[in-house]
Design a protein around this motif. Structure first.
Motif, PDB file in Angstrom:
ATOM      1  N   GLN A 115       0.828  -1.203   0.000  1.00  0.00           N
ATOM      2  CA  GLN A 115       0.000   0.000   0.000  1.00  0.00           C
ATOM      3  C   GLN A 115       0.866   1.258   0.000  1.00  0.00           C
ATOM      4  O   GLN A 115       0.540   2.248  -0.671  1.00  0.00           O
ATOM      5  N   ALA A 116       1.967   1.223   0.730  1.00  0.00           N
ATOM      6  CA  ALA A 116       2.871   2.375   0.761  1.00  0.00           C
ATOM      7  C   ALA A 116       3.466   2.635  -0.620  1.00  0.00           C
ATOM      8  O   ALA A 116       3.600   3.791  -1.049  1.00  0.00           O
ATOM      9  N   ALA A 117       3.825   1.559  -1.329  1.00  0.00           N
ATOM     10  CA  ALA A 117       4.385   1.714  -2.671  1.00  0.00           C
ATOM     11  C   ALA A 117       3.343   2.276  -3.633  1.00  0.00           C
ATOM     12  O   ALA A 117       3.650   3.138  -4.472  1.00  0.00           O
ATOM     13  N   LEU A 118       2.109   1.807  -3.517  1.00  0.00           N
ATOM     14  CA  LEU A 118       1.042   2.320  -4.373  1.00  0.00           C
ATOM     15  C   LEU A 118       0.781   3.799  -4.093  1.00  0.00           C
ATOM     16  O   LEU A 118       0.583   4.596  -5.021  1.00  0.00           O
ATOM     17  N   TYR A 119       0.791   4.164  -2.835  1.00  0.00           N
ATOM     18  CA  TYR A 119       0.531   5.559  -2.480  1.00  0.00           C
ATOM     19  C   TYR A 119       1.660   6.458  -2.992  1.00  0.00           C
ATOM     20  O   TYR A 119       1.408   7.549  -3.526  1.00  0.00           O
ATOM     21  N   ALA A 120       2.896   6.004  -2.856  1.00  0.00           N
ATOM     22  CA  ALA A 120       4.030   6.793  -3.344  1.00  0.00           C
ATOM     23  C   ALA A 120       3.953   6.977  -4.854  1.00  0.00           C
ATOM     24  O   ALA A 120       4.247   8.057  -5.384  1.00  0.00           O
ATOM     25  N   TRP A 121       3.544   5.932  -5.564  1.00  0.00           N
ATOM     26  CA  TRP A 121       3.382   6.041  -7.014  1.00  0.00           C
ATOM     27  C   TRP A 121       2.237   6.990  -7.368  1.00  0.00           C
ATOM     28  O   TRP A 121       2.370   7.852  -8.244  1.00  0.00           O
ATOM     29  N   ALA A 122       1.128   6.866  -6.666  1.00  0.00           N
ATOM     30  CA  ALA A 122      -0.043   7.687  -6.966  1.00  0.00           C
ATOM     31  C   ALA A 122       0.218   9.168  -6.713  1.00  0.00           C
ATOM     32  O   ALA A 122      -0.321  10.030  -7.420  1.00  0.00           O
ATOM     33  N   THR A 123       1.033   9.481  -5.729  1.00  0.00           N
ATOM     34  CA  THR A 123       1.336  10.881  -5.428  1.00  0.00           C
ATOM     35  C   THR A 123       2.462  11.431  -6.288  1.00  0.00           C
ATOM     36  O   THR A 123       2.784  12.620  -6.196  1.00  0.00           O
ATOM     37  N   GLY A 124       3.074  10.588  -7.109  1.00  0.00           N
ATOM     38  CA  GLY A 124       4.148  11.045  -7.977  1.00  0.00           C
ATOM     39  C   GLY A 124       5.518  11.007  -7.349  1.00  0.00           C
ATOM     40  O   GLY A 124       6.485  11.488  -7.943  1.00  0.00           O
ATOM     41  N   GLU A 125       5.630  10.399  -6.166  1.00  0.00           N
ATOM     42  CA  GLU A 125       6.931  10.332  -5.501  1.00  0.00           C
ATOM     43  C   GLU A 125       7.850   9.320  -6.173  1.00  0.00           C
ATOM     44  O   GLU A 125       9.077   9.442  -6.103  1.00  0.00           O
ATOM     45  N   THR A 126       7.264   8.289  -6.794  1.00  0.00           N
ATOM     46  CA  THR A 126       8.042   7.287  -7.511  1.00  0.00           C
ATOM     47  C   THR A 126       7.404   7.049  -8.870  1.00  0.00           C
ATOM     48  O   THR A 126       6.231   7.364  -9.091  1.00  0.00           O
ATOM     49  N   ARG A 127       8.153   6.471  -9.788  1.00  0.00           N
ATOM     50  CA  ARG A 127       7.647   6.161 -11.126  1.00  0.00           C
ATOM     51  C   ARG A 127       7.400   4.666 -11.309  1.00  0.00           C
ATOM     52  O   ARG A 127       6.924   4.249 -12.360  1.00  0.00           O
ATOM     53  N   ASP A 128       7.754   3.865 -10.341  1.00  0.00           N
ATOM     54  CA  ASP A 128       7.627   2.418 -10.457  1.00  0.00           C
ATOM     55  C   ASP A 128       6.199   2.021 -10.121  1.00  0.00           C
ATOM     56  O   ASP A 128       5.850   1.801  -8.965  1.00  0.00           O
ATOM     57  N   GLY A 129       5.357   1.939 -11.145  1.00  0.00           N
ATOM     58  CA  GLY A 129       3.940   1.723 -10.917  1.00  0.00           C
ATOM     59  C   GLY A 129       3.496   0.290 -11.096  1.00  0.00           C
ATOM     60  O   GLY A 129       4.258  -0.578 -11.520  1.00  0.00           O
ATOM     61  N   PRO A 130       2.230   0.022 -10.802  1.00  0.00           N
ATOM     62  CA  PRO A 130       1.675  -1.331 -10.903  1.00  0.00           C
ATOM     63  C   PRO A 130       1.323  -1.678 -12.345  1.00  0.00           C
ATOM     64  O   PRO A 130       1.244  -0.809 -13.215  1.00  0.00           O
ATOM     65  N   ASP A 131       1.100  -2.963 -12.580  1.00  0.00           N
ATOM     66  CA  ASP A 131       0.681  -3.426 -13.898  1.00  0.00           C
ATOM     67  C   ASP A 131      -0.828  -3.617 -14.002  1.00  0.00           C
ATOM     68  O   ASP A 131      -1.356  -3.714 -15.108  1.00  0.00           O
ATOM     69  N   ALA A 132      -1.516  -3.706 -12.881  1.00  0.00           N
ATOM     70  CA  ALA A 132      -2.951  -3.994 -12.905  1.00  0.00           C
ATOM     71  C   ALA A 132      -3.708  -2.866 -13.593  1.00  0.00           C
ATOM     72  O   ALA A 132      -3.607  -1.702 -13.185  1.00  0.00           O
ATOM     73  N   PRO A 133      -4.483  -3.167 -14.633  1.00  0.00           N
ATOM     74  CA  PRO A 133      -5.240  -2.107 -15.321  1.00  0.00           C
ATOM     75  C   PRO A 133      -6.157  -1.330 -14.387  1.00  0.00           C
ATOM     76  O   PRO A 133      -6.345  -0.122 -14.565  1.00  0.00           O
ATOM     77  N   ARG A 319      -3.601  12.613 -20.309  1.00  0.00           N
ATOM     78  CA  ARG A 319      -2.761  11.929 -21.300  1.00  0.00           C
ATOM     79  C   ARG A 319      -1.280  12.123 -20.990  1.00  0.00           C
ATOM     80  O   ARG A 319      -0.465  11.210 -21.183  1.00  0.00           O
ATOM     81  N   HIS A 320      -0.933  13.303 -20.521  1.00  0.00           N
ATOM     82  CA  HIS A 320       0.457  13.541 -20.129  1.00  0.00           C
ATOM     83  C   HIS A 320       0.823  12.660 -18.935  1.00  0.00           C
ATOM     84  O   HIS A 320       1.907  12.062 -18.905  1.00  0.00           O
ATOM     85  N   ALA A 321      -0.077  12.574 -17.959  1.00  0.00           N
ATOM     86  CA  ALA A 321       0.183  11.725 -16.794  1.00  0.00           C
ATOM     87  C   ALA A 321       0.348  10.269 -17.207  1.00  0.00           C
ATOM     88  O   ALA A 321       1.211   9.556 -16.677  1.00  0.00           O
ATOM     89  N   GLU A 322      -0.455   9.828 -18.154  1.00  0.00           N
ATOM     90  CA  GLU A 322      -0.351   8.444 -18.631  1.00  0.00           C
ATOM     91  C   GLU A 322       1.050   8.162 -19.166  1.00  0.00           C
ATOM     92  O   GLU A 322       1.620   7.092 -18.919  1.00  0.00           O
ATOM     93  N   ARG A 323       1.607   9.115 -19.892  1.00  0.00           N
ATOM     94  CA  ARG A 323       2.934   8.910 -20.480  1.00  0.00           C
ATOM     95  C   ARG A 323       4.047   8.912 -19.443  1.00  0.00           C
ATOM     96  O   ARG A 323       5.164   8.468 -19.735  1.00  0.00           O
ATOM     97  N   THR A 324       3.776   9.426 -18.254  1.00  0.00           N
ATOM     98  CA  THR A 324       4.812   9.446 -17.216  1.00  0.00           C
ATOM     99  C   THR A 324       4.773   8.219 -16.325  1.00  0.00           C
ATOM    100  O   THR A 324       5.610   8.081 -15.429  1.00  0.00           O
ATOM    101  N   PHE A 325       3.803   7.335 -16.568  1.00  0.00           N
ATOM    102  CA  PHE A 325       3.707   6.126 -15.762  1.00  0.00           C
ATOM    103  C   PHE A 325       4.829   5.155 -16.119  1.00  0.00           C
ATOM    104  O   PHE A 325       5.695   5.433 -16.935  1.00  0.00           O
ATOM    105  N   SER A 326       4.772   3.993 -15.517  1.00  0.00           N
ATOM    106  CA  SER A 326       5.781   2.960 -15.748  1.00  0.00           C
ATOM    107  C   SER A 326       5.796   2.546 -17.211  1.00  0.00           C
ATOM    108  O   SER A 326       4.855   2.807 -17.954  1.00  0.00           O
ATOM    109  N   PRO A 327       6.856   1.871 -17.674  1.00  0.00           N
ATOM    110  CA  PRO A 327       6.915   1.425 -19.066  1.00  0.00           C
ATOM    111  C   PRO A 327       5.698   0.616 -19.489  1.00  0.00           C
ATOM    112  O   PRO A 327       5.244   0.712 -20.627  1.00  0.00           O
ATOM    113  N   ALA A 328       5.146  -0.173 -18.578  1.00  0.00           N
ATOM    114  CA  ALA A 328       3.964  -0.966 -18.925  1.00  0.00           C
ATOM    115  C   ALA A 328       2.790  -0.068 -19.271  1.00  0.00           C
ATOM    116  O   ALA A 328       1.970  -0.387 -20.123  1.00  0.00           O
TER     117      ALA A 328
END
Length: 331
Positions: A115-133, A319-328
């Motif tokens: 949950q901490a990793a998801l929250y950090a990704w959602a707030t933009g603190e990290t770029r390593d995001g989940p794969d789940a659609p 759309r810009h936010a989408e492009r900043t997500f993880s490679p997946a």
């Protein structure tokens, strides 16, 4: 507590596509009124696409609702959307995770590592995001909804700001618990998309945006493609929509500096009649909390045209936010 700049269609007065969407929303969420959706009711196709992405990402299927609410709260916190932070604190209470809801509201971090990793990704603190659609879709849905709600609704979720009281938050969460914990079958909102209605005509052979690869063929991808297509059509209200796209492309994900200097390049050389709507679209994209009565009054509009214009700005940022997500997500 109320709407800004618009007079939305109330559920009891809705007809056609809007009425159909409201009925499913009431059944699935357990609320007769959802202001975040009502704000879009002057454009039924946009209402339908937003609801579809919200339902298929946040609510449908077996993925943890708690994790999805953590993402919703993280994005809403980063975007400075007090309405959505308040609302989804209540929904996190509805899942039964009361301590987590209060921790995030107070600015803390989840104790659970995932949950901490998801929250950090959602707030933009990290770029390593989940794969789940569903998680990616939830983040993108709230990048859109945050902007629209901030522009078109006051911050309070409950009358008199009652959501600021912890006991009220827990009590409100309990009233939402049964629908929030119910397993909704995926895909049931897709019937509202690309369907001609008297109040939202659309040819059946109209070109449709392709679902993104990150959605892996799920209903989330269909809903996201529909939202980006419908919201993107608002760019037709601008003489130079590329000015908005170019400004957003330079965006670093943070909040613009105070003052209007950051708008200068995009508005340079535009006559007042064109600068006013371009400014509104840019504010919707990057700083919707700075939209003023004067900004709105400077552009002659109807509720429908205002919602369409703001949606164009909002979806450009999405759309810009989408492009900043993880490679997946970017593939």
């Amino acid at each position: 507590m109320g709407f800004l700049h618009i007079s939305p269609v109330e559920p009891k007065a809705a007809t056609g596509l809007a009425a159909e969407v409201y009925r499913q929303q009431a059944a699935d969420v357990g609320l007769a009124r959802m202001p975040a959706l009502m704000a879009l009711s002057s454009v039924p196709a946009l209402l339908a696409a937003t609801w579809s992405l919200l339902r298929e990402s946040l609510m449908a299927g077996p993925l943890s609702r708690t994790e999805r609410e953590v993402v919703a709260l993280g994005v809403s916190t980063a975007n400075r959307c007090p309405y959505c932070v308040g609302a989804h604190t209540l929904f996190l209470h509805a899942t039964g995770d009361h301590a987590l809801a209060e921790t995030l509201l107070a600015g803390g971090r989840p104790a659970d590592p995932r949950q901490a990793a998801l929250y950090a990704w959602a707030t933009g603190e990290t770029r390593d995001g989940p794969d789940a659609p569903e998680l990616l879709g939830t983040a993108l849905a709230f990048h859109f909804i945050n902007r629209m709600v901030t522009a078109l609704h006051t911050p309070d979720v409950l009358p008199g700001g009652l959501q600021k009281t912890r006991l009220v938050r827990r009590a409100a969460g309990r009233t939402l618990a049964r629908p929030a914990r119910r397993l909704l079958p995926p895909g049931e909102s897709l019937r509202f998309l690309h369907t001609p209605h008297a109040d939202a005509p659309q040819p059946r052979d109209a070109p449709r945006a392709a679902a993104p690869a990150w959605a892996h063929g799920s209903p989330v991808g269909t809903a996201y493609a529909a939202l980006t297509e419908v919201a993107g059509q608002g760019g037709a209200l601008l003489t130079h929509p590329e000015r908005v796209a170019e400004a957003v492309a330079r965006w670093d994900g943070g909040h613009p500096p105070m003052g209007g200097s950051w708008l200068a390049d995009a508005l340079s050389g535009l006559p007042a009649a064109e600068a006013a709507p371009t400014r509104l679209a840019l504010l919707a994209a990057l700083a919707p909390y700075r939209i003023t009565e004067g900004d709105v009054a400077a552009w002659p509009h109807t509720d429908e045209s205002l919602v369409r214009l703001l949606a164009f700005g909002a979806v450009t940022a999405v759309r810009h936010a989408e492009r900043t997500f993880s490679p997946a997500a970017a593939s």
